[in-house]
Design an enzyme around this catalytic site. Structure first.
Site, PDB file in Angstrom:
ATOM      1  N   HIS A 177       0.650  -1.081  -0.142  1.00 19.96           N
ATOM      2  CA  HIS A 177      -0.011   0.245   0.073  1.00 19.96           C
ATOM      3  C   HIS A 177       0.919   1.222  -0.088  1.00 19.96           C
ATOM      4  O   HIS A 177       0.254   2.336  -0.240  1.00 19.96           O
ATOM      5  CB  HIS A 177      -0.948   0.112   0.906  1.00 19.96           C
ATOM      6  CG  HIS A 177      -2.268  -1.041   0.735  1.00 19.96           C
ATOM      7  ND1 HIS A 177      -2.028  -2.151   0.708  1.00 19.96           N
ATOM      8  CD2 HIS A 177      -3.509  -0.611   0.721  1.00 19.96           C
ATOM      9  CE1 HIS A 177      -3.184  -2.796   0.411  1.00 19.96           C
ATOM     10  NE2 HIS A 177      -4.148  -1.762   0.577  1.00 19.96           N
ATOM     11  N   SER A 197      -0.280  -0.773  -6.098  1.00 19.63           N
ATOM     12  CA  SER A 197      -0.108  -1.791  -7.021  1.00 19.63           C
ATOM     13  C   SER A 197       0.534  -1.490  -8.123  1.00 19.63           C
ATOM     14  O   SER A 197       0.442  -0.416  -8.874  1.00 19.63           O
ATOM     15  CB  SER A 197      -1.464  -2.484  -7.198  1.00 19.63           C
ATOM     16  OG  SER A 197      -2.147  -2.825  -6.038  1.00 19.63           O
ATOM     17  N   LYS A 229     -14.457  -7.958  -8.537  1.00 22.31           N
ATOM     18  CA  LYS A 229     -13.320  -8.679  -9.623  1.00 22.31           C
ATOM     19  C   LYS A 229     -12.959 -10.116  -8.766  1.00 22.31           C
ATOM     20  O   LYS A 229     -12.775 -11.072  -9.073  1.00 22.31           O
ATOM     21  CB  LYS A 229     -12.358  -8.158 -10.263  1.00 22.31           C
ATOM     22  CG  LYS A 229     -11.835  -8.773 -11.307  1.00 22.31           C
ATOM     23  CD  LYS A 229     -10.769  -7.932 -11.953  1.00 22.31           C
ATOM     24  CE  LYS A 229     -10.131  -8.683 -13.263  1.00 22.31           C
ATOM     25  NZ  LYS A 229      -9.123  -7.733 -13.895  1.00 22.31           N
ATOM     26  N   ASP A 230     -12.349  -9.822  -7.419  1.00 21.75           N
ATOM     27  CA  ASP A 230     -11.899 -10.734  -6.811  1.00 21.75           C
ATOM     28  C   ASP A 230     -13.050 -11.780  -6.246  1.00 21.75           C
ATOM     29  O   ASP A 230     -12.688 -12.924  -6.221  1.00 21.75           O
ATOM     30  CB  ASP A 230     -11.104 -10.144  -5.516  1.00 21.75           C
ATOM     31  CG  ASP A 230      -9.886  -9.567  -5.801  1.00 21.75           C
ATOM     32  OD1 ASP A 230      -9.347 -10.002  -6.603  1.00 21.75           O
ATOM     33  OD2 ASP A 230      -9.557  -8.565  -5.146  1.00 21.75           O
ATOM     34  N   GLU A 255       6.132 -33.726  -2.297  1.00 15.84           N
ATOM     35  CA  GLU A 255       4.900 -33.231  -3.034  1.00 15.84           C
ATOM     36  C   GLU A 255       5.204 -32.448  -4.284  1.00 15.84           C
ATOM     37  O   GLU A 255       6.540 -31.991  -4.408  1.00 15.84           O
ATOM     38  CB  GLU A 255       4.511 -32.234  -2.048  1.00 15.84           C
ATOM     39  CG  GLU A 255       3.749 -33.048  -0.844  1.00 15.84           C
ATOM     40  CD  GLU A 255       2.381 -33.578  -1.230  1.00 15.84           C
ATOM     41  OE1 GLU A 255       2.553 -34.598  -1.805  1.00 15.84           O
ATOM     42  OE2 GLU A 255       1.319 -33.001  -0.974  1.00 15.84           O
TER      43      GLU A 255
END
Lengths: 189, 280, 436
Positions: free
Chosen positions: C219, C223, C247-248, C291
């Site tokens: 922040h 972004s 959107k998220d 894994e």
């Protein structure tokens, strides 16, 4: 500030034609999200309830043949003690002599035993005050002022029918669900 | 000077790693004798079960037949440590039947008077601990081979469902030139080819079915495989059903989420695409 | 925060004002993921993965806390307690599969998030600390994931623990002492399992803490965006809420749908059958693999087969494996090109895609047995990996001639929408700038 964003309508305030449809979609989306979250919450809570293996141990068979009159045994059921006591005639008489109306939790001995088996007093060994195990079932333990059970934690006294007589406990020792399979064996639970 | 070192450091570190790798890469390789079991080993056979697929469920009649095969054949050596008798309720057995089955399986306990080791009849809450008290006893009785626990067998092998079926039906005569050591048996579906377990299902009618199904070796192998799919994943049907509801729900929610997203962005994104330059 | 045109939180109710003057938590939320955080308006779907990673972490923490209520960290009980969860605990099978599959999904999302950052140059100034914190999170995730896999106490758990802790014995002089210290013994046993459980429970909360720092560091500069061009003014941004929350939410729906498909229909597809066999210290599975999310690093570990410069091959492997992760911390200083986004860096873009393919090849090699041809392939692939970051990137960042950059995010948006550069510039210029 907010020069450009003055052009940008926020989600709520919208133009005449689009308004109703937009609101419907937002509300529907929100409602679905809420229902989904609630549905997921249930297994997260329910997992703390007893699991299948714990429930499978919820009933046990107990053989009473070896208990002589005046003796008692402790049985572990669901991780708690159950007292099975073979009352002597004197103990039964003592319990029946008490006027029921004078009791804090009025119950007769007959109500607390099975018909035809009134000498068998089977109760939870868990004090109804705060869950300690009362004395009186083990060999040589004090039976308290009323000849039944005595809870050492906070001084509750139970009589020969395991009814509360003095001390802080609110109710009689609980009689679990059980049934006689034969004259000398019961299934608890 | 410091700046020069900082400039050269990545090249030096990178160069050393790259060189160490390339030296290894260009090093001639020793000739490797191929493991002969690889050529003999076969992929599990194609076989399908009712539990396959998105809507897969268990065929209770088949599971009961498979359980019968397990009890009469496999249980002589193999345990089902994770499965309790009470779990058989899922196969359609009544509580009384389960009690009767459990009763036949003695469980270790102690004598209440003496404290000595003793046995008692099994209860529904007991598990299929199998015939051996411990691993040493199991090995001693089986020519030093350990019969594995079967609870999770179909999940503990590649293509486990098909593997169990293939192994049970896969015994064969060894090809010429392949020596099978004394006490072992040839089975190309077994990873190391020579298996200690003799063919357990050998003849039609070895297990008597009560529901009219013909007990061929193939059928018995299929049934016991289906039973072991259940022991490994008893919640399979519940999983498939819950999943169906969850996916449908999520698809609708995502669709609504997409519409909301388009609506929220309508002024900014989709109008500029149409050519309203001014508002950008 | 640092944008003068960001909307300000103004509580309207009395309760809101009361809270705001005592503990301004609503204000914090408003400023960080609400309408008070201006975000570039041209973010594509690759920018969804940050929020998704946060959600994946929360899912792991919630399901993990629940599993810990039923799990027993003791070698005698661990495997059976997992099966107890699968069979007897109410919905236990679902919670355990969510946790196991959730770990894989967390890594998928984080890998996409990292490669998004690599492609768009999100590690470059002024976001270096943001990138470093992200790398710390990634390292912690690897440690947490590894220890969680051990808890099942199946064959792969046990032998994974044996192999990975053995890495430390490659360190000269103190290696064996460290190895014994890590295990609390001479092989993985009860002390190992118990401490792994403790740390596996602890680390996710540490990760959560670093995530908060990561978001804080995000922040400050705001972004990044697909053009890599900085925010010039309010016309370049939209408020996080409702634009990116919407959107998220959509991205989350897609994520959870895919997650549900794997949890309910392919729950064991990302695991190894061998881990359904209880741990047996006397017998190693024929083919040990970690894994999938460790495969590329496992391939690098095994790619060093010769002693070189007086350093034994084993130590080279261990050094290289850790270096492969640690060198990512230096990325902001290895790639000094002033242009962030690979959209405008043709050479860098080419090598980026080679790196992606290289990592996939390394992953494939890590899954295969250490034999030819995979060994030799992994050696070339590992060589490229190191060359990419330590040699190629520093060179191209100096010699590359980037394509012309757009003047602003808005200009890029408009030209993408089919307008000429001139029209776009005119439109952007027509918007009044904020009085700073």
């Amino acid at each position: 500030m907010a020069t450009d964003q003055a052009h940008v309508p926020a989600a709520g305030e919208l133009t005449e034609s689009g308004e109703r449809r937009r609101d419907f979609i937002y509300i529907a989306t929100g409602a679905f999200a809420a229902v989904g979250a609630a549905t997921v919450a249930w297994p997260l809570i329910n997992q703390m309830n007893p699991s299948a293996d714990v429930l499978a141990l919820a009933s046990i068979d107990v053989d009473l043949a070896a208990i002589k009159p005046g003796q008692a045994i402790k049985i572990s059921w669901r991780g708690m003690p159950v007292f099975a006591r073979n009352l002597t005639q004197a103990e039964q008489d003592a319990a029946n002599k008490v006027p029921v109306s004078s009791l804090r939790d009025p119950q007769t001995l007959a109500e607390r035993t099975k018909e035809g088996h009134t000498n068998w007093l089977i109760t939870m060994g868990v004090c109804t005050h705060l869950g300690c195990v009362p004395l009186g079932a083990g060999e040589g333990e004090t039976k308290g002022d009323f000849g039944g059970y005595f809870c050492p934690c906070h001084g509750s006294q139970y009589d020969t029918a395991a009814r509360i007589r003095s001390g802080p406990a609110p109710t009689n020792l609980v009689v679990p669900e059980y049934a006689f399979k034969s004259p000398t064996s019961v299934t608890i639970g | 000077m410091g700046r020069l070192i900082a400039f050269l450091a990545p090249f030096a570190i990178g160069g050393v790693f790259v060189l160490a790798l390339l030296v290894g890469a260009f090093m001639p390789r020793d000739a490797v004798t191929p493991d002969p079991t690889i050529a003999l080993h076969k992929e599990a056979k194609e076989v399908s079960f009712k539990s396959d697929g998105v809507f897969g469920t268990f065929d209770k009649a088949q599971l009961q037949r498979g359980f019968k095969v397990y009890q009469e054949v496999c249980a002589a050596c193999h345990s089902l440590h994770q499965v309790a008798f009470r779990d058989l309720a899922a196969l359609g057995f009544t509580p009384a039947e389960i009690k009767a089955i459990a009763k036949k399986n003695d469980q270790p306990t102690i004598d209440e008077k003496t404290g000595d080791a003793a046995t008692r009849p099994g209860l529904p809450s007991d598990k299929f601990y199998g015939p051996y008290a411990n691993e040493v006893a199991a090995r001693a009785a089986n020519n030093n081979a350990l019969p594995p626990d079967l609870s999770l067998m179909t999940k503990a092998r590649e293509h486990g469902n098909r593997y169990v079926y293939s192994l049970l039906t896969g015994y064969a005569n060894a090809p010429a030139g392949w020596a099978v050591p004394q006490g072992l048996h040839y089975n190309p579906y077994f990873k190391s080819i020579n298996i200690a377990m003799p063919a357990p299902l050998t003849s039609e009618g070895q297990v008597e079915y009560t529901d009219g199904t013909k007990p061929t070796v193939d059928q018995m192998a299929k049934d016991v495989s289906a039973f072991l799919i259940w022991t490994a994943e008893p919640k399979l049907v519940e999983r498939h059903r819950t999943g169906f509801g969850a996916v449908i729900f999520l698809l609708i929610m995502t669709g609504l989420g997409y519409l909301s997203y388009r609506r929220v962005w309508a002024e900014i994104k989709y109008k500029t695409k149409k050519g309203e330059v001014a508002s950008a | 925060m640092s944008f003068p045109w960001a909307k300000h939180y103004e509580p309207t109710t009395d309760v809101g004002k009361w809270i705001d003057s005592r503990l301004p938590l609503p204000r914090l939320i408003y400023d960080s993921v609400g309408a008070g955080y201006p975000v570039p308006k041209n973010l594509n779907y690759f920018y969804n993965f940050g929020v998704l990673a946060g959600v994946a972490l929360v899912v792991q923490i919630i399901t993990g806390i629940i599993l810990a209520m039923h799990y027993a960290p003791n070698t005698g009980l661990a495997f059976n307690s997992v099966e107890h969860i699968m069979r007897d605990v109410n919905s236990g099978w679902m919670l355990r599969y969510m946790h196991a599959v959730g770990a894989s999904f967390f890594f998928i999302v984080v890998y996409l998030h990292i490669f998004r950052g690599l492609y768009y140059g999100s590690y470059k100034p002024p976001r270096e600390v943001l990138w470093l914190l992200g790398m710390v999170i990634y390292l912690l995730m690897m440690a947490t994931g590894f220890m969680g896999y051990v808890l099942v106490w199946g064959q792969m758990s046990f032998w994974g623990a044996a192999v990975i802790t053995n890495l430390f014995s490659a360190i000269p002089i103190v290696g064996d002492a460290i190895h014994t210290w890590l295990l609390g013994g001479f092989s993985p046993d009860n002390p190992t399992l118990n401490r792994f459980f403790s740390l596996h429970y602890l680390l996710p909360f540490v990760i959560f803490g670093v995530v908060i720092l990561h978001v804080w560091a995000l922040h400050i500069p705001g972004s990044n965006n697909p053009t890599g061009v900085g925010i010039k003014g309010p016309q370049d941004t939209v408020p996080f809420h409702p634009y990116y929350t919407a959107k998220d939410f959509f991205g989350l729906g897609v994520y959870f749908t895919l997650f549900a498909i794997v949890v309910f229909y392919l729950p064991n597809s990302l695991g190894e059958p061998d881990n359904y066999i209880p741990a047996n210290p006397l017998s190693t599975p024929a083919h040990i693999v970690p894994e999938w999310y460790y495969w590329p690093f496992y391939a690098i570990l095994r790619a060093f087969t010769v002693n070189f410069l007086w350093v034994p091959a084993k130590l080279w492997g261990v050094l290289a494996m850790f270096s492969a992760i640690l060198l990512l911390f230096f990325l902001p200083w290895l790639d000094k090109s002033p242009v962030r986004s690979n959209t405008y860096r043709p050479l860098s873009k080419l090598f980026f895609w080679i790196l992606v393919v290289d990592c996939l090849i390394l992953g494939l090699c890590g899954a295969k047995p250490a034999a030819e041809p995979w060994l030799r392939i992994s050696q070339f692939a590992a060589a490229y990996y190191f060359a990419h970051f330590l040699i190629i990137l520093p060179i191209i960042s100096r010699i590359e001639r980037p394509l012309p950059l757009p003047k602003s995010i808005s200009e890029a948006v408009l030209t993408n929408a089919g307008h000429s550069v001139e029209a776009a510039r005119a439109a952007v210029a027509a918007v009044p700038q904020p009085a700073a």
